[in-house]
Motif scaffolding. Structure first.
Motif, PDB file in Angstrom:
ATOM      1  N   PRO A  36       0.778  -1.101  -0.101  1.00 60.72           N
ATOM      2  CA  PRO A  36       0.034   0.039  -0.057  1.00 60.72           C
ATOM      3  C   PRO A  36       1.017   1.412  -0.082  1.00 60.72           C
ATOM      4  N   LYS A  37       0.378   2.058  -1.038  1.00 57.06           N
ATOM      5  CA  LYS A  37       1.447   3.354  -1.184  1.00 57.06           C
ATOM      6  C   LYS A  37       0.303   4.599  -1.126  1.00 57.06           C
ATOM      7  N   SER A  38       0.545   5.181   0.237  1.00 58.41           N
ATOM      8  CA  SER A  38      -0.684   6.220   0.433  1.00 58.41           C
ATOM      9  C   SER A  38       0.249   7.521   0.338  1.00 58.41           C
ATOM     10  N   TYR A  39      -0.593   8.826   0.347  1.00 57.02           N
ATOM     11  CA  TYR A  39       0.022  10.232   0.530  1.00 57.02           C
ATOM     12  C   TYR A  39      -0.223  10.549   1.866  1.00 57.02           C
ATOM     13  N   LEU A  40       0.934  10.402   2.470  1.00 62.38           N
ATOM     14  CA  LEU A  40       0.935  10.975   4.049  1.00 62.38           C
ATOM     15  C   LEU A  40      -0.253  10.327   4.882  1.00 62.38           C
ATOM     16  N   GLY A  41      -0.358   8.864   4.400  1.00 60.24           N
ATOM     17  CA  GLY A  41      -1.353   8.123   5.410  1.00 60.24           C
ATOM     18  C   GLY A  41      -2.727   8.458   5.219  1.00 60.24           C
ATOM     19  N   VAL A  42      -3.254   9.601   4.125  1.00 64.18           N
ATOM     20  CA  VAL A  42      -4.447   9.950   4.183  1.00 64.18           C
ATOM     21  C   VAL A  42      -5.354   9.928   2.800  1.00 64.18           C
ATOM     22  N   ALA A  43      -4.379   9.750   1.688  1.00 65.14           N
ATOM     23  CA  ALA A  43      -5.119   9.785   0.510  1.00 65.14           C
ATOM     24  C   ALA A  43      -4.404   8.771  -0.498  1.00 65.14           C
ATOM     25  N   ALA A  44      -5.100   8.462  -1.841  1.00 64.72           N
ATOM     26  CA  ALA A  44      -4.343   7.599  -2.583  1.00 64.72           C
ATOM     27  C   ALA A  44      -4.624   7.944  -3.835  1.00 64.72           C
ATOM     28  N   ALA A  45      -3.132   8.047  -4.531  1.00 63.36           N
ATOM     29  CA  ALA A  45      -3.192   8.621  -5.903  1.00 63.36           C
ATOM     30  C   ALA A  45      -4.259   7.776  -7.128  1.00 63.36           C
ATOM     31  N   GLY A  46      -4.841   8.754  -7.781  1.00 63.77           N
ATOM     32  CA  GLY A  46      -5.777   8.201  -8.890  1.00 63.77           C
ATOM     33  C   GLY A  46      -7.067   7.874  -8.180  1.00 63.77           C
ATOM     34  N   PHE A 100     -10.187  16.312  -6.418  1.00 69.95           N
ATOM     35  CA  PHE A 100      -8.651  16.349  -6.021  1.00 69.95           C
ATOM     36  C   PHE A 100      -8.116  15.096  -5.633  1.00 69.95           C
ATOM     37  N   SER A 101      -7.082  14.745  -5.911  1.00 69.94           N
ATOM     38  CA  SER A 101      -6.376  13.501  -5.516  1.00 69.94           C
ATOM     39  C   SER A 101      -4.918  13.763  -5.554  1.00 69.94           C
ATOM     40  N   PRO A 102      -4.216  13.092  -4.799  1.00 69.58           N
ATOM     41  CA  PRO A 102      -2.437  13.244  -4.711  1.00 69.58           C
ATOM     42  C   PRO A 102      -1.969  12.904  -6.068  1.00 69.58           C
ATOM     43  N   LYS A 103      -0.862  13.563  -6.398  1.00 69.23           N
ATOM     44  CA  LYS A 103      -0.284  13.018  -7.656  1.00 69.23           C
ATOM     45  C   LYS A 103       0.520  11.961  -7.255  1.00 69.23           C
ATOM     46  N   MET A 104       0.777  11.179  -8.542  1.00 66.38           N
ATOM     47  CA  MET A 104       1.627   9.892  -8.351  1.00 66.38           C
ATOM     48  C   MET A 104       3.144  10.394  -7.803  1.00 66.38           C
ATOM     49  N   GLU A 105       3.437  11.425  -8.435  1.00 67.67           N
ATOM     50  CA  GLU A 105       4.893  11.834  -8.364  1.00 67.67           C
ATOM     51  C   GLU A 105       4.972  11.979  -6.621  1.00 67.67           C
ATOM     52  N   ALA A 106       3.865  12.777  -6.139  1.00 68.07           N
ATOM     53  CA  ALA A 106       3.973  13.089  -4.812  1.00 68.07           C
ATOM     54  C   ALA A 106       4.080  12.032  -3.840  1.00 68.07           C
ATOM     55  N   VAL A 107       3.411  10.894  -4.252  1.00 65.37           N
ATOM     56  CA  VAL A 107       3.275   9.719  -3.472  1.00 65.37           C
ATOM     57  C   VAL A 107       4.561   9.127  -3.586  1.00 65.37           C
ATOM     58  N   ASP A 108       5.136   8.985  -4.875  1.00 68.22           N
ATOM     59  CA  ASP A 108       6.359   8.088  -5.186  1.00 68.22           C
ATOM     60  C   ASP A 108       7.632   8.917  -4.399  1.00 68.22           C
ATOM     61  N   ASP A 114      -0.596  22.041   7.394  1.00 68.52           N
ATOM     62  CA  ASP A 114      -1.044  22.669   6.187  1.00 68.52           C
ATOM     63  C   ASP A 114      -1.273  21.826   4.962  1.00 68.52           C
ATOM     64  N   VAL A 115      -2.287  21.882   4.085  1.00 68.87           N
ATOM     65  CA  VAL A 115      -2.668  21.246   3.036  1.00 68.87           C
ATOM     66  C   VAL A 115      -1.653  21.649   1.686  1.00 68.87           C
ATOM     67  N   ARG A 116      -0.837  20.830   1.274  1.00 64.11           N
ATOM     68  CA  ARG A 116      -0.107  21.175   0.058  1.00 64.11           C
ATOM     69  C   ARG A 116      -0.712  20.865  -0.959  1.00 64.11           C
ATOM     70  N   MET A 117      -1.521  21.784  -1.526  1.00 64.78           N
ATOM     71  CA  MET A 117      -2.363  21.719  -2.776  1.00 64.78           C
ATOM     72  C   MET A 117      -1.523  21.520  -4.058  1.00 64.78           C
ATOM     73  N   GLU A 118      -0.180  21.832  -3.792  1.00 68.75           N
ATOM     74  CA  GLU A 118       0.896  21.499  -5.059  1.00 68.75           C
ATOM     75  C   GLU A 118       0.950  20.075  -5.199  1.00 68.75           C
ATOM     76  N   ASP A 119       0.756  19.447  -4.256  1.00 69.73           N
ATOM     77  CA  ASP A 119       0.678  17.731  -4.389  1.00 69.73           C
ATOM     78  C   ASP A 119      -0.255  17.088  -4.922  1.00 69.73           C
ATOM     79  N   PHE A 120      -1.306  17.795  -5.145  1.00 68.69           N
ATOM     80  CA  PHE A 120      -2.664  17.261  -5.792  1.00 68.69           C
ATOM     81  C   PHE A 120      -3.066  17.902  -7.116  1.00 68.69           C
ATOM     82  N   ASN A 121      -3.546  16.813  -7.647  1.00 67.20           N
ATOM     83  CA  ASN A 121      -4.268  16.918  -9.078  1.00 67.20           C
ATOM     84  C   ASN A 121      -5.648  17.505  -8.924  1.00 67.20           C
ATOM     85  N   VAL A 122      -5.975  18.868  -9.452  1.00 65.72           N
ATOM     86  CA  VAL A 122      -7.204  19.291  -9.084  1.00 65.72           C
ATOM     87  C   VAL A 122      -8.205  19.444 -10.376  1.00 65.72           C
ATOM     88  N   GLU A 123      -9.119  19.170 -10.293  1.00 77.41           N
ATOM     89  CA  GLU A 123     -10.074  19.513 -11.798  1.00 77.41           C
ATOM     90  C   GLU A 123     -11.110  20.442 -11.123  1.00 77.41           C
TER      91      GLU A 123
END
Length: 606
Positions: A408-418, A463-471, A520-529
């Motif tokens: 399992p690979k999460s973003y900071l323990g709170v979200a999943a890319a894609g 909104f969802s975390p970018k894969m490169e941020a998770v990596d 703080d929420v790092r919105m730069e780590d998220f894909n946002v539509e």
């Protein structure tokens, strides 16, 4: 010939639907003031501690929302309603196993029973009228993201009627927990056993153990709590131990039953309970050095625990088997109240090694012997793989169960890319065993509320975390973990029950470190539509303030600059009262006693 690519032609109805919804949302936004709070529907899976806290936070902080919390059990409080085995308790001091803002005055002891803890969370739900959000006996069985309407479509089984219920939401919160999905041990012949078979997480209160010969599989937290509780009433206990583990309360956090006077002081003397809670929390936060390999704290604690275990076991054969070679902290520490002492009681037999199979009569072990039993208790824990308990399907058809099957690979323990608009309590690599866990849950709830607020007051669709941020996060985590005792060759649920595997359950730092990391929420780590024009949230030119006749329209005019600090450093120092505590020694509840404050090995080592 279509005038757009084939892949788009296949989804033309969906694309049109999405465009219409986006246009409608933009028009609605343009008719109102900036940051107008649009309606949001949230579904939360699970009404354990995390789900109840999320419901409390939504109720306290938000307007114009619908929240439904689906809970598979008939009651709230999750694991603390489910787990009723003999001796079940929390291994965190009870006064600090509460929300930071909601103390309990009358805990019976330092380590409270599961019944007391259930009452705490159940009373919390009643006090704040949270049951109105909860639908008990409803189990989420499937969730699918629809790209067309940008919503999660959730299928729920009504366990009372056995019928399916369908619901949908803008944001899906998974609060189903990590220590929730219990499992039987993978031992051949287990269900051929003709005696009474029990699992600690599915306890049958009708079973009377008095005078029985009981077998106990497992020496994790549950098994360690069960043995000293059942030993005085059974005729004999045969406990099967596969591997050693560190067992001893750390110095300063031994079990203690609070006296009537102590409880009166907590209730009647202002500041007494707060001071006690702060001292315990400070000690828990001061333990992080214990988890750093070859640190002075770890070495001193290990020496202390070896001495304690030898003294309590007082049997050379058992000492040689039960004291680990790997570092203290590689597996979760447990106070083990009276466990080691119970191992040498006359009616207790310790069988060390593997169980090769279970027969109709009992267990056959790798020593060649069969051990007949009246009752067999499996204290073998939970599925801690972090995979969702139900299929969670993204818009492209990917199932998070499959994505996280291996690691399992999460973003900071709170979200999943894609996986858009999907948030997780106690997800992979959050501080479950790094320090005070409820403090981390509170932080996650606040983080989720910030994302809910951003969605509600801006023109965000997904909104969802970018894969490169998770990596990048996983790379940092793996590099860090090599410096910790968790990387030692022990079998641990921190590593999905394996000996040598990625550490998927723990945060690469302390709980206080996590609190600062997620401040703080790092919105730069998220894909946002966005729904249409991203600036539609600016609305009709009016502010919310000037549409409120009861508000101060000149609130920013003042006599001195008393505004919030604009630098992170000054905000932190102000929030933590930097300069108000004089500490020459850092409180550290470990075998080392107190550790010199200047010897900050976290910075020296890392």
């Amino acid at each position: 010939m279509a005038d757009f690519p084939i892949s788009e032609a296949m989804h033309a109805p969906t694309l049109g639907k999405r465009k219409n919804r986006a246009d409608d949302e933009s028009k609605r936004r343009l008719g109102g003031p900036i940051h107008q709070e649009r309606h949001i529907k949230v579904i939360c899976v699970g009404a354990g501690a995390s789900g109840l806290l999320f419901a409390y936070k939504m109720q306290r902080h938000f307007n114009n929302f619908d929240l439904t919390v689906y809970e598979k059990n008939t009651e709230v409080s999750g694991t603390w309603w489910e787990n009723k085995y003999p001796g079940c308790a929390c291994d965190v001091p009870s006064h600090n196993y509460t929300w930071s803002f909601e103390p309990k005055l009358d805990w019976s002891a330092v380590y409270a029973s599961s019944g007391e803890i259930f009452n705490y969370f159940n009373n919390f739900a009643h006090k704040y009228q949270l049951h109105k959000f909860v639908r008990t006996s409803h189990q989420v069985v499937n969730s699918v993201w629809d790209n067309g309407d940008s919503r999660w479509h959730v299928t729920i089984k009504d366990l009372a009627s056995n019928k399916e219920v369908h619901d949908s939401c803008d944001i899906l919160i998974n609060a189903s927990g990590i220590l929730n999905n219990w499992r039987w041990p993978a031992i051949p012949g287990l269900f051929d056993y003709k005696g009474t078979l029990l699992h600690t997480a599915n306890w049958d209160d009708s079973v009377d153990l008095t005078g029985k010969h009981v077998g106990l599989i497992g020496n994790g937290s549950s098994g360690i709590q069960v043995l000293p509780t059942i030993q005085p009433k059974v005729s004999h206990v045969t406990t099967f131990i596969r591997e050693p583990t560190w067992v001893s309360p750390v110095q300063g956090l031994e079990q203690h039953v609070f006296s009537p006077q102590e409880r009166r002081d907590f209730e009647q003397k202002p500041g007494t309970l707060l001071e006690y809670r702060k001292s315990i929390e400070t000690g828990l936060n001061g333990q992080f050095g214990l988890f750093l390999k070859n640190s002075t704290v770890n070495t001193a604690t290990q020496e202390y625990m070896v001495g304690q275990m030898k003294q309590k076991i007082n049997d050379e054969r058992l000492i040689s088997k039960l004291i680990p070679e790997w570092s203290v902290g590689c597996r979760r520490l447990t106070p083990g109240v009276n466990y080691l002492e119970s191992l040498t009681k006359p009616n207790v037999t310790v069988v060390y090694g593997e169980i090769e199979k279970v027969t109709e009569k009992g267990c056959v072990c790798d020593d060649g012997n069969e051990y007949p039993l009246d009752v067999l208790i499996c204290a073998t824990g939970f599925d801690t793989t972090f995979k969702p308990r139900f299929p969670l399907i993204a818009g492209d058809g990917r199932n998070l169960q499959d994505e996280w099957a291996k690691e399992p690979k999460s973003y900071l323990g709170v979200a999943a890319a894609g996986f858009p608009n999907y948030l997780i309590f106690l997800g992979p690599n959050c501080p479950i065993g790094n320090g005070p866990v409820l403090s981390a849950i509170e932080l996650q709830a606040d983080y989720m509320c910030k994302l809910v607020d951003h969605w509600q007051t801006h023109n965000i669709k997904t909104f969802s975390p970018k894969m490169e941020a998770v990596d990048d996060f996983i790379k940092h985590k793996d590099d860090f973990m090599r410096k910790t005792v968790w990387n030692d060759p022990c079998r641990s649920w921190y590593k999905s029950g394996q000996i040598n595997a990625p550490i998927t359950a723990l945060w690469p730092g302390s709980t206080l470190h996590y609190i600062e990391a997620l401040a703080d929420v790092r919105m730069e780590d998220f894909n946002v539509e966005y729904a249409g024009n991203r600036f539609s949230y600016l609305g009709n030119g009016y502010s919310q303030t000037e549409l409120d006749e009861t508000a101060d329209w000149a609130y920013y005019i003042r006599e001195r600059d008393d505004g919030e600090w604009l630098s992170r450093g000054k905000r932190r120092r102000d929030m933590t009262g930097s300069g108000t505590v004089r500490r020459t020694e850092a409180v550290n509840f470990t075998g080392a006693g107190r550790v010199e404050g200047k010897e900050n090995e976290a910075s020296a080592k890392l």
